[in-house]
Design a protein around this motif. Structure first.
Motif, PDB file in Angstrom:
ATOM      1  N   UNK A  84       0.825  -1.212   0.000  1.00  0.00           N
ATOM      2  CA  UNK A  84       0.000   0.000   0.000  1.00  0.00           C
ATOM      3  C   UNK A  84       0.855   1.258   0.000  1.00  0.00           C
ATOM      4  N   UNK A  85       0.331   2.292  -0.650  1.00  0.00           N
ATOM      5  CA  UNK A  85       1.013   3.575  -0.698  1.00  0.00           C
ATOM      6  C   UNK A  85       0.722   4.418   0.532  1.00  0.00           C
ATOM      7  N   UNK A  86       1.283   5.627   0.523  1.00  0.00           N
ATOM      8  CA  UNK A  86       1.206   6.507   1.686  1.00  0.00           C
ATOM      9  C   UNK A  86       0.022   7.472   1.558  1.00  0.00           C
ATOM     10  N   UNK A  87      -1.174   6.900   1.441  1.00  0.00           N
ATOM     11  CA  UNK A  87      -2.413   7.687   1.429  1.00  0.00           C
ATOM     12  C   UNK A  87      -3.547   6.747   1.814  1.00  0.00           C
ATOM     13  N   UNK A  88      -4.578   7.257   2.465  1.00  0.00           N
ATOM     14  CA  UNK A  88      -5.648   6.371   2.934  1.00  0.00           C
ATOM     15  C   UNK A  88      -6.437   5.727   1.795  1.00  0.00           C
ATOM     16  N   UNK A  89      -7.217   4.726   2.162  1.00  0.00           N
ATOM     17  CA  UNK A  89      -8.180   4.101   1.257  1.00  0.00           C
ATOM     18  C   UNK A  89      -9.185   5.153   0.802  1.00  0.00           C
ATOM     19  N   UNK A  90      -9.652   5.023  -0.444  1.00  0.00           N
ATOM     20  CA  UNK A  90     -10.620   5.963  -1.010  1.00  0.00           C
ATOM     21  C   UNK A  90     -11.824   5.173  -1.511  1.00  0.00           C
ATOM     22  N   UNK A  91     -13.005   5.677  -1.232  1.00  0.00           N
ATOM     23  CA  UNK A  91     -14.230   5.167  -1.847  1.00  0.00           C
ATOM     24  C   UNK A  91     -14.690   6.186  -2.882  1.00  0.00           C
ATOM     25  N   UNK A  92     -14.804   5.778  -4.131  1.00  0.00           N
ATOM     26  CA  UNK A  92     -15.384   6.657  -5.149  1.00  0.00           C
ATOM     27  C   UNK A  92     -16.823   6.238  -5.389  1.00  0.00           C
ATOM     28  N   UNK A  93     -17.732   7.156  -5.156  1.00  0.00           N
ATOM     29  CA  UNK A  93     -19.154   6.858  -5.280  1.00  0.00           C
ATOM     30  C   UNK A  93     -19.582   7.027  -6.736  1.00  0.00           C
TER      31      UNK A  93
END
Length: 295
Positions: free
Chosen positions: A265-274
């Motif tokens: 994993x990279x250095x940014x949080x998980x993202x949910x795209x709606x």
């Protein structure tokens, strides 16, 4: 009946849950549902209640009422009468009686002064049933994409997850005032932490919309900040269905796909795209892309 009585009982009745969720906008009788389960119609209702601690009729009613509650809170331009019809009631009066029995508030009072801490409590059993019957999200549905750098305006919800609806209302109102319609401006959630292992008061979830608009001082006073979603490689897993099982799909991404992928994993949080929004679409048609940034 459907010709698959050799399937395990739980699998057969899981199909019934999926069928109800996919057809909640129409009337279904127990004979139809028994056929989906390949089960005797004389015994179906008792077996359903034994498995789920709830009758099939009750499950159908709660699915419709949950959508009605979401419409009351987040679709202010939809009349209560239209919401009542959509929930399968013949008139607003009968809907109001049923809604008050469930929420201890009339639909109009609920719309104007919701009990944010408890408004989803009547539907907790739906989540339990769905989580126990969901078929899971296959790891081979994960794809690697190149995600472009995306500038957003973000309103953080900080505090108990149960109260996020209050922040969503404010975010929707701000978007409308700034003409940032979801059809033209992508919608994201930034998952700063896991609600299951974060103290309620420390829970943080970002509500973000893609825009190059500069924020005013008034916007910042309302809690808006500019956050840029970084460009790069992301693992994408499409979740179709209820938000009540979205966390399980995200967990599957980490548990099933990530260990065997060789990725980090990279250095940014998980993202949910709606992509498709409930209650604008039926719950089983809601679409969320789960985006995991990769190193």
């Amino acid at each position: 009946m459907t010709d698959c009585p050799q399937d395990p009982l739980q699998t057969r009745f899981a199909r019934v849950i999926a069928h109800i969720d996919a057809n909640a906008d129409r009337q279904m009788d127990l004979t139809e549902l028994a056929g989906i389960a390949a089960y005797s119609p004389f015994h179906f209702h008792r077996q359903f209640a034994a498995l789920f601690d709830m009758t099939a009729t009750r499950y159908m009613r709660l699915v419709r009422m949950r959508r009605a509650a979401h419409s009351l809170l987040f679709r202010k331009n939809t009349s209560i009468t239209d919401i009542a019809f959509d929930a399968g009631f013949e008139n607003a009066e009968s809907f109001s009686r049923a809604f008050r029995k469930l929420h201890d508030q009339s639909p109009s009072d609920f719309r104007s002064h919701p009990d944010w801490d408890n408004w989803q409590a009547p539907y907790e059993k739906l989540q339990h049933i769905r989580r126990n019957t969901m078929t899971g999200t296959e790891s081979d549905n994960v794809t690697i994409i190149e995600f472009p750098e995306t500038r957003t305006a973000c309103m953080d919800h900080i505090g108990p997850p149960a109260r996020i609806g209050e922040t969503i209302q404010r975010f929707i109102a701000w978007r409308k005032a700034h003409h940032l319609h979801p059809s033209k401006h992508a919608t994201f959630n930034i998952v700063w932490c896991n609600p299951e292992d974060t103290p309620a008061d420390a829970f943080r979830m970002g509500l973000a919309v893609a825009t190059d608009q500069d924020l005013t001082n008034e916007d910042r006073e309302m809690g808006l900040t500019n956050i840029t979603l970084p460009a790069g490689r992301y693992a994408k897993l499409r979740h179709t269905g209820s938000d009540q099982t979205l966390g399980d799909s995200a967990l599957a991404l980490y548990r099933d796909w990530l260990p065997q992928s060789g990725e980090t994993p990279g250095d940014f949080p998980l993202i949910f795209q709606r992509i498709a929004f409930y209650p604008d679409v039926a719950e089983h048609e809601a679409i969320t892309d789960i985006l995991l940034p990769l190193a």
